[in-house]
Design a protein around this motif. Sequence first.
Motif, PDB file in Angstrom:
ATOM      1  N   ARG A  83       0.820  -1.213   0.000  1.00  0.00           N
ATOM      2  CA  ARG A  83       0.000   0.000   0.000  1.00  0.00           C
ATOM      3  C   ARG A  83       0.856   1.266   0.000  1.00  0.00           C
ATOM      4  O   ARG A  83       0.566   2.212  -0.723  1.00  0.00           O
ATOM      5  N   GLU A  84       1.879   1.294   0.814  1.00  0.00           N
ATOM      6  CA  GLU A  84       2.755   2.473   0.860  1.00  0.00           C
ATOM      7  C   GLU A  84       4.205   2.020   0.996  1.00  0.00           C
ATOM      8  O   GLU A  84       4.508   1.111   1.775  1.00  0.00           O
ATOM      9  N   SER A 102      -0.349   6.354  -2.500  1.00  0.00           N
ATOM     10  CA  SER A 102      -1.741   6.483  -2.908  1.00  0.00           C
ATOM     11  C   SER A 102      -1.857   7.425  -4.102  1.00  0.00           C
ATOM     12  O   SER A 102      -1.103   8.392  -4.241  1.00  0.00           O
ATOM     13  N   THR A 106      -7.214   9.001  -4.886  1.00  0.00           N
ATOM     14  CA  THR A 106      -7.474   8.637  -3.489  1.00  0.00           C
ATOM     15  C   THR A 106      -7.256   9.825  -2.563  1.00  0.00           C
ATOM     16  O   THR A 106      -8.107  10.146  -1.729  1.00  0.00           O
ATOM     17  N   GLN A 107      -6.112  10.493  -2.699  1.00  0.00           N
ATOM     18  CA  GLN A 107      -5.793  11.620  -1.815  1.00  0.00           C
ATOM     19  C   GLN A 107      -6.797  12.762  -1.957  1.00  0.00           C
ATOM     20  O   GLN A 107      -7.149  13.410  -0.971  1.00  0.00           O
ATOM     21  N   SER A 137      -5.983   1.844  -5.918  1.00  0.00           N
ATOM     22  CA  SER A 137      -5.867   3.148  -5.256  1.00  0.00           C
ATOM     23  C   SER A 137      -4.410   3.542  -5.063  1.00  0.00           C
ATOM     24  O   SER A 137      -4.115   4.545  -4.417  1.00  0.00           O
ATOM     25  N   ARG A 138      -3.461   2.762  -5.620  1.00  0.00           N
ATOM     26  CA  ARG A 138      -2.036   3.017  -5.464  1.00  0.00           C
ATOM     27  C   ARG A 138      -1.333   3.074  -6.817  1.00  0.00           C
ATOM     28  O   ARG A 138      -1.825   2.526  -7.803  1.00  0.00           O
TER      29      ARG A 138
END
Length: 303
Positions: A83-84, A102, A106-107, A137-138
């Motif tokens: 995810r990150e 992201s 998403t942000q 979403s990434r």
Amino acid sequence: MAQSSVTMYGVVDFGLGKSSVNGLGLDNGKPGSPTASQSFHTPTRIGVRGTEDLGNGLKANFNFESGGITGDDGSVAGTFWGREAWVGLSGNFGSTRLGRTSSFGTQGHARYDFNGISQSSAMDNAGVSPVTWYGSSRRNSVLQYVTPNMGGLEAGVAYVFSADNVTAGVGKSSMQFRVNYENGPMSVGYVAETKRTAANRTAQALAGSYDFGVAKVQAGYVVSESVARGKGWHTGVMAPFGAFYAGLQYARNTAAKVNATELFGGYNLSKRTSIYADYVRRTNNGYGYTYSYTYGVGIMHKF
């Protein structure tokens, strides 16, 4: 002396859920019973983030966050830090990130989906969610810059290197842009992502929300990344009742002729723990009438 800190955080979400198409369950075409549904409301995950004060207002930042963790066996979907996984600098000039992070969809626009990234998201089920452009979403291999907040105004630009897109089978570099403005109860945002193949198009979304105190409303219009996925609009309302909350959201994909209606509610046992119930009904009139529904109930804890 320079100060630094590292924080471990995460979300645990577990519940029961069921999906059905045209009144039949998804298990061998027969009506099914509710089954364990890990992370129905939001992905279960764990992360580590940190910052180091470099002096004169400059900071170094990093974030590693795992992919979805299943509650029954503890396995992680895909890459562990899926995810990150980024490092960057921040200061009076704004902030940067380099790595996997992201998307601007998403942000910038997750805030306009009042039930977050639940599986019952009306926007996602209708195909008009900026959060799930390109199915995720990434983004990998991102160089991102976001301005400092200037009286409620914030903007950003990001470059996704072509190496990531080639690996994903789409082949070219792309750009992301976003602008968000918040002033008291009002919020408005615009986001765009350039096409990644000749078959794509520039994806765009414009949305806003207003908090009346007794209830919060949202509305927006989305052009998804491909003609096949479509375009359309969404709207919704959410209201708090003490520790309870409830909401209704609707999305209409005018190109694919898909409608999605979402009902959701929950109770906050504390600032970190809540119970929830989510439901969505989706109809498709584009290729013969079909309908489906999905629901889930569960408990979520944040740490």
